[in-house]
Design an enzyme around this catalytic site. Structure first.
Site, PDB file in Angstrom:
ATOM      1  N   MET A   1     -28.196  36.050 112.912  1.00 35.71           N
ATOM      2  CA  MET A   1     -28.158  34.840 113.607  1.00 35.71           C
ATOM      3  C   MET A   1     -29.572  34.163 113.395  1.00 35.71           C
ATOM      4  SD  MET A   1     -25.965  33.617 115.309  1.00 35.71           S
ATOM      5  CE  MET A   1     -24.560  33.385 117.105  1.00 35.71           C
ATOM      6  N   CYS A   2     -30.427  33.741 114.474  1.00 37.69           N
ATOM      7  CA  CYS A   2     -31.281  32.801 114.285  1.00 37.69           C
ATOM      8  C   CYS A   2     -31.168  31.509 114.386  1.00 37.69           C
ATOM      9  CB  CYS A   2     -32.431  33.014 113.260  1.00 37.69           C
ATOM     10  SG  CYS A   2     -32.966  34.701 113.131  1.00 37.69           S
ATOM     11  N   GLY A   3     -32.088  30.543 115.082  1.00 34.57           N
ATOM     12  CA  GLY A   3     -31.565  29.193 115.050  1.00 34.57           C
ATOM     13  C   GLY A   3     -32.820  28.628 114.417  1.00 34.57           C
TER      14      GLY A   3
END
Lengths: 296, 227
Positions: A1-3
């Site tokens: 994920m990660c934003g």
């Protein structure tokens, strides 16, 4: 994920609100990365001076001790676990030598004429508030909310990564050839401090730019040399760029108006920006470098 | 008409109410305000209702739709109308990646462009894109029809099974086992029907047809030595 998020202002009138806007974007991306967060802000620079952002404990009195040791005036601004030192550019090397000798426990997260770089473990909203991001002004900034995959949940593993003056990178994805690339970079004199794959990507761009490439050219070259999934947002002293891998594995959406260029992993991150209803909202194409430069 | 404002109500309020609608009797139209890119809006609806979303939607909007007509007056995020079974989804702006992924039925109309992997693994849905589609669209597409008024990106229809693809503009490249095919009378008729259903004024004669070369269907005995 990660934003990941990024904001590059075209309209000077918005500069006092850069931090406030970036903080909101970062917080919206909590769902994509609740482990840790970080951001870099390109604020005001002091001519002939270099800013060093230090991270660690026992920062009180550090600036005074450094100033006494290297015989120049050192200004310091404390932000929780980080301390931004402003030293005359001519004394940067002396300052680094002293820091390495006297305070090996500290990490220099970033340095340059204008960059300040903060990162910590914790929820993005808490991290932003601890460092007072909401009150920061600047021309552009990038941020990251991390859900760790390739290395541990530590502050060292948090983004952005800075491997060159006024340069920083945030990354959503994972690289598979970072170990071999790290060996190449080490030979080339680019120091990679952690085991993190994203830091290698940052180091790769620093290497290319050190050897004369523009930011856009460095990113073009990375398409041949980096193996893996990535959406990058990169900042330099006067530039801002975005690149996605050739199969656009990781999400990205951008908005451009006369006032700003904004990047988000998801549109939600951009929904609160001024004038978003009339912005040109688009998805960056895979393997296509998008770069903007600040006209000063 | 029912109006729900997502600046005050939650997404669960919206989806819960839509899921509670009667499956076999028409319901008055719904309007959703301030979507602000939230995910999974109007997902899993199974009722003959029209839902209009006034703004941009996030991921998986109108996913698994059955019967409903869902109109997005903005852009849609990843996987709009994924796994739709029936009904209509109309995106008035652009759609992100994997629009209509694995959808079995219904009609997905995108007024703008759709990015990568539009119609990936589609299984019977009809997709009409008025703009262009990104790379790797109709990857492993199994059945249904994909109509594109603009251009198609790289590797169109890679490893395709039996989907019919119609493109009016250019195709950057075809994927493995996707080939250009002759446009026969039945295809012109099928395309005219799809264009009419999507409310598009275009001449079927201007499109090219692509489909499966059917060379990946069976094991090729010449490859036996590899095992």
């Amino acid at each position: 994920m990660c934003g990941i998020v990024g904001l590059f202002l075209k309209d000077k009138a918005l500069e006092p609100q850069l931090g406030e806007m970036l903080a909101e974007m970062l917080e919206v991306m909590t769902g994509r990365g609740p482990d840790s967060a970080g951001f870099a802000v390109y604020g005001a620079g002091n001519a002939g001076h270099v800013k060093l952002t230090l991270r660690g404990d026992n920062l009180d009195g550090l600036a005074k001790a450094l100033a006494a040791a290297i015989h120049v005036a050192v200004e310091a601004t404390a932000h929780d676990t980080h301390l931004v030192l402003s030293v005359p550019a001519a004394s940067e090397d002396a300052a680094r030598v002293w820091l390495e000798a006297e305070r090996p426990d500290l990490v220099i997260t970033g340095s340059g004429q204008r960059i300040e770089l903060y990162k910590e473990v914790g929820l993005p909203a808490e991290v932003a508030t601890r460092f007072g991001l909401q009150q920061m002004a600047g021309t552009h900034g990038i941020g990251h909310t991390r859900m760790a995959t390739e290395s541990a949940v530590t502050t060292d593993g948090a983004h952005p990564f800075s491997t060159g003056p006024d340069q920083c990178l945030v990354h959503n994805g994972s690289l598979s050839n970072h170990k071999s690339l790290k060996r190449t970079l080490t030979r080339e004199g680019i120091y990679i401090a952690t085991d993190n794959d994203s830091e290698v990507a940052a180091g790769y761009l620093s290497w290319k730019m050190r050897d004369g490439a523009s930011l856009a050219e460095a990113l073009e070259a990375s398409l041949d040399d980096l193996d893996g999934f990535f959406t990058f947002v990169v900042g330099t002293e006067n530039g801002f760029a975005v690149l996605r891998d050739p199969i656009s594995c990781k999400p990205a959406v951008m908005a451009e108006t006369d006032q700003y260029v904004a990047f988000g992993s998801e549109y939600r991150a951009l929904a609160g920006l001024p004038g978003i209803a009339n912005a040109r909202v688009f998805e960056p194409e895979p393997a296509h470098v998008y770069a903007w430069e600040r006209q000063s | 008409m029912t109006t729900l404002d997502l600046s005050t109500a939650t997404r669960r309020d919206l989806n819960g109410a839509l899921h509670a609608l009667p499956k076999d009797a028409p319901t008055a139209d719904w309007t959703v305000l301030h979507p602000e890119g939230q995910h999974a809006l109007a997902a899993g609806v199974n009722a003959p209702v029209t839902v209009t979303i006034k703004g941009h939607a996030g991921y998986y909007c109108a996913g698994m739709n059955q019967q409903a007509t869902i109109i997005i007056e903005g852009n849609a995020g990843v996987g709009v109308a994924e796994n739709m079974m029936s009904g209509t989804v109309h995106v008035k702006g652009d759609a992100s990646q994997a629009a209509g992924a694995t959808a079995h039925g219904g009609l997905l109309v995108i007024d703008g462009n759709a990015s990568a992997r539009c119609g990936i693994s589609m299984k019977g849905v009809d997709i009409v894109v008025k703009g262009s589609i990104g790379p790797m669209s109709a990857f492993m597409a199994q059945s249904g029809r994909l109509v594109v008024l603009g251009d198609a990106g790289d590797a169109l229809g890679d490893s395709i099974y039996e989907t019919h693809i119609y493109v009016r503009g250019s195709v950057k490249s075809l994927g493995a086992d996707c080939v250009a095919k002759e446009m026969r009378a039945e295809h012109l008729a099928e395309l005219a029907e799809l264009l009419a259903a999507a409310g598009v004024d275009a001449r079927p004669e201007e499109f090219s047809r692509y489909g499966s070369g059917r060379t990946l269907y069976n094991f090729h005995v010449d490859n036996a030595g590899a095992y």
